[in-house]
Design a protein around this motif. Sequence first.
Motif, PDB file in Angstrom:
ATOM      1  N   ARG A 173      16.184 -10.734  29.113  1.00 47.43           N
ATOM      2  CA  ARG A 173      17.431 -11.662  28.758  1.00 47.43           C
ATOM      3  C   ARG A 173      17.119 -11.343  27.287  1.00 47.43           C
ATOM      4  O   ARG A 173      17.749 -12.731  26.869  1.00 47.43           O
ATOM      5  N   MET A 179      20.421  -9.932  27.001  1.00 44.84           N
ATOM      6  CA  MET A 179      21.845 -10.495  26.881  1.00 44.84           C
ATOM      7  C   MET A 179      23.257  -9.165  26.708  1.00 44.84           C
ATOM      8  O   MET A 179      24.017  -9.531  28.147  1.00 44.84           O
ATOM      9  N   THR A 193      23.576  -8.331  37.259  1.00 45.57           N
ATOM     10  CA  THR A 193      22.641  -9.245  37.473  1.00 45.57           C
ATOM     11  C   THR A 193      21.008  -8.974  36.286  1.00 45.57           C
ATOM     12  O   THR A 193      20.652  -8.313  36.041  1.00 45.57           O
ATOM     13  N   ILE A 194      21.029 -10.698  35.793  1.00 42.92           N
ATOM     14  CA  ILE A 194      20.211 -10.357  35.066  1.00 42.92           C
ATOM     15  C   ILE A 194      18.771 -10.999  35.613  1.00 42.92           C
ATOM     16  O   ILE A 194      18.710 -12.418  35.952  1.00 42.92           O
ATOM     17  N   VAL A 195      17.660  -9.881  35.303  1.00 45.56           N
ATOM     18  CA  VAL A 195      16.203 -10.737  36.534  1.00 45.56           C
ATOM     19  C   VAL A 195      15.604 -11.006  34.869  1.00 45.56           C
ATOM     20  O   VAL A 195      15.504 -10.613  34.000  1.00 45.56           O
ATOM     21  N   HIS A 196      14.698 -12.245  35.091  1.00 43.42           N
ATOM     22  CA  HIS A 196      14.201 -12.305  33.649  1.00 43.42           C
ATOM     23  C   HIS A 196      12.624 -13.206  34.381  1.00 43.42           C
ATOM     24  O   HIS A 196      11.940 -13.027  35.755  1.00 43.42           O
ATOM     25  N   ARG A 198      11.816 -15.580  35.159  1.00 47.63           N
ATOM     26  CA  ARG A 198      11.974 -17.094  35.547  1.00 47.63           C
ATOM     27  C   ARG A 198      12.436 -16.937  37.085  1.00 47.63           C
ATOM     28  O   ARG A 198      12.349 -17.619  38.552  1.00 47.63           O
ATOM     29  N   THR A 199      12.722 -15.334  37.149  1.00 48.27           N
ATOM     30  CA  THR A 199      13.346 -14.891  38.623  1.00 48.27           C
ATOM     31  C   THR A 199      12.177 -14.632  39.918  1.00 48.27           C
ATOM     32  O   THR A 199      11.227 -13.889  39.573  1.00 48.27           O
ATOM     33  N   ASN A 200      12.414 -15.402  40.729  1.00 48.88           N
ATOM     34  CA  ASN A 200      11.336 -15.426  42.696  1.00 48.88           C
ATOM     35  C   ASN A 200      11.658 -13.498  42.829  1.00 48.88           C
ATOM     36  O   ASN A 200      12.900 -13.566  42.556  1.00 48.88           O
ATOM     37  N   ILE A 205      15.269  -7.507  44.125  1.00 49.57           N
ATOM     38  CA  ILE A 205      17.163  -7.903  43.333  1.00 49.57           C
ATOM     39  C   ILE A 205      16.406  -6.207  42.888  1.00 49.57           C
ATOM     40  O   ILE A 205      17.583  -5.735  43.033  1.00 49.57           O
TER      41      ILE A 205
END
Lengths: 298, 298
Positions: A173, A179, A193-196, A198-200, A205
């Motif tokens: 992001r 972004m 969807t933005i995966v970063h 902090r994504t579990n 996803i």
Amino acid sequence: MATESSAIVIDGKSVAKQIREEIAVEIARMREATGIVPGLAVILVGDRKDSATYVRNKKKACDGVGINSFEVNLPGDTTEQEVLNSITKFNEDPSVHGILVQLPLPKHMNEEKILNAVGIEKDVDGFHPLNIGRLAMRGREPLFVPCTPKGCIELLHRYGIQIKGKKAVVIGRSNIVGMPAALLLQREDATVTIVHSRTNNPEDIIRDADIIISAVGQANMVRGSWIKPGAVIIDVGINPVEDPESPRGYRLVGDVCYEEVVKVASAVTPVPGGVGPMTIAMLLSNTLSSAKRMHNFN
Amino acid sequence: MATESSAIVIDGKSVAKQIREEIAVEIARMREATGIVPGLAVILVGDRKDSATYVRNKKKACDGVGINSFEVNLPGDTTEQEVLNSITKFNEDPSVHGILVQLPLPKHMNEEKILNAVGIEKDVDGFHPLNIGRLAMRGREPLFVPCTPKGCIELLHRYGIQIKGKKAVVIGRSNIVGMPAALLLQREDATVTIVHSRTNNPEDIIRDADIIISAVGQANMVRGSWIKPGAVIIDVGINPVEDPESPRGYRLVGDVCYEEVVKVASAVTPVPGGVGPMTIAMLLSNTLSSAKRMHNFN
């Protein structure tokens, strides 16, 4: 030798070449009709080797399509004010249609302040928050779209890959790639969807996505098992990994484990030769658009 | 009578009341210390009944906490220039710390041009693209966050609902609610997906979410079967549906089928009395912040 691979390899190098040729034709047409030649100014502070290489490549690309390039090299211990003075000079210079401050800047400088000084109508990098805001808003148009994410979308377009209605996942992001790439996909009616960091369970996803744009800078992070069969993968990562067999001792790989995903995806960009060449092509495109807009030339 | 419901009902009315009390205390403290009273100017064009009601409610809310309110009413056939003149006057007036143009404007006016005329430091609605750009960018801070999405996040905070690391789905991508709500959730480290009219099988995506913010304006669209057990639902929709038993002939319902989701979710906002009261509370909060910032009062 036969391989298992089935994915189309998205040839960014060849698409970028084609775009540069299209730009060269447009620039010639504009010059003939108006006498005006687009100009790009680059400000380089300090003596980072990688930055110097990027700037040299940009200059070469400008030469190749007929864009005038202007360059200012300032020493690493220069003051913020001197950088701002260079920007002001280029903001006021009518032969300059795009201004680019090569990042990263030395640590003692306020990057936000310096980038904000670039006139919005010459912000060919598209990093000004006013541009990003317009990119995020429906019914608004940014003056410029950041070059790397614009290059990603352009690759999808040129390969006829439908975006509307598709599930897209952007991995990372950052302000300069992840972004804005998500905002662009959103503008084209993907479900994004933005995966970063902090994504579990990011793989769960990612496995759902029809289109994946990865921009995290982690070598081979995205595995073949993370990919839905038939997905399209745009790999923005350029990561050096040790390679004793290479003359330099390293080679460049993407965020995506190419050897694995090429067997699962329907299309994938290689590293190098995928998104990389598109970034400079989009910078040239933004500079041309800027010159056209300033001189009302269509 | 016992019900099957298990969800906590998020009481926006009571939270908004508490926030207004906190704001009133702060305003009194500021007034005593500096003599300065925050001021909010509202520009209303035309005679739409709903707009007049909103403006009246805002004025009443300002009175309640000690914010000075200024109001300009222009006829529906006024010129764009007259609206711009009012904005300029308020931009220059030091007793005004927030300016709000009540939307929608009459069709003959350029909304973008008018909203952009509001000085960025008085844009308490937070709709200026520069604010939205900063909201989207990491490491940047908007001067103001749009009131309704800010109110949604504030409800999550006040109910101690963790956002970081959670999967969030925003339904709807409007400039005033959906998009900025997604950016706010993203800033708080949720993994965010925006679902919109072009999304295929939205229920499959929504069913995966830990937090749902719905802002589409479709009565009872989100069904109980679309919800993961234990999810948290913030319902921004306020939709009139026919109701012969109601004295007005209609009642207001949300985007979410409340009777169904209350049995599945862990927490849900009612309509009315959920997000609605938060919007004005956040407008007052933004106006206070603006006055504090302009006068360097902490």
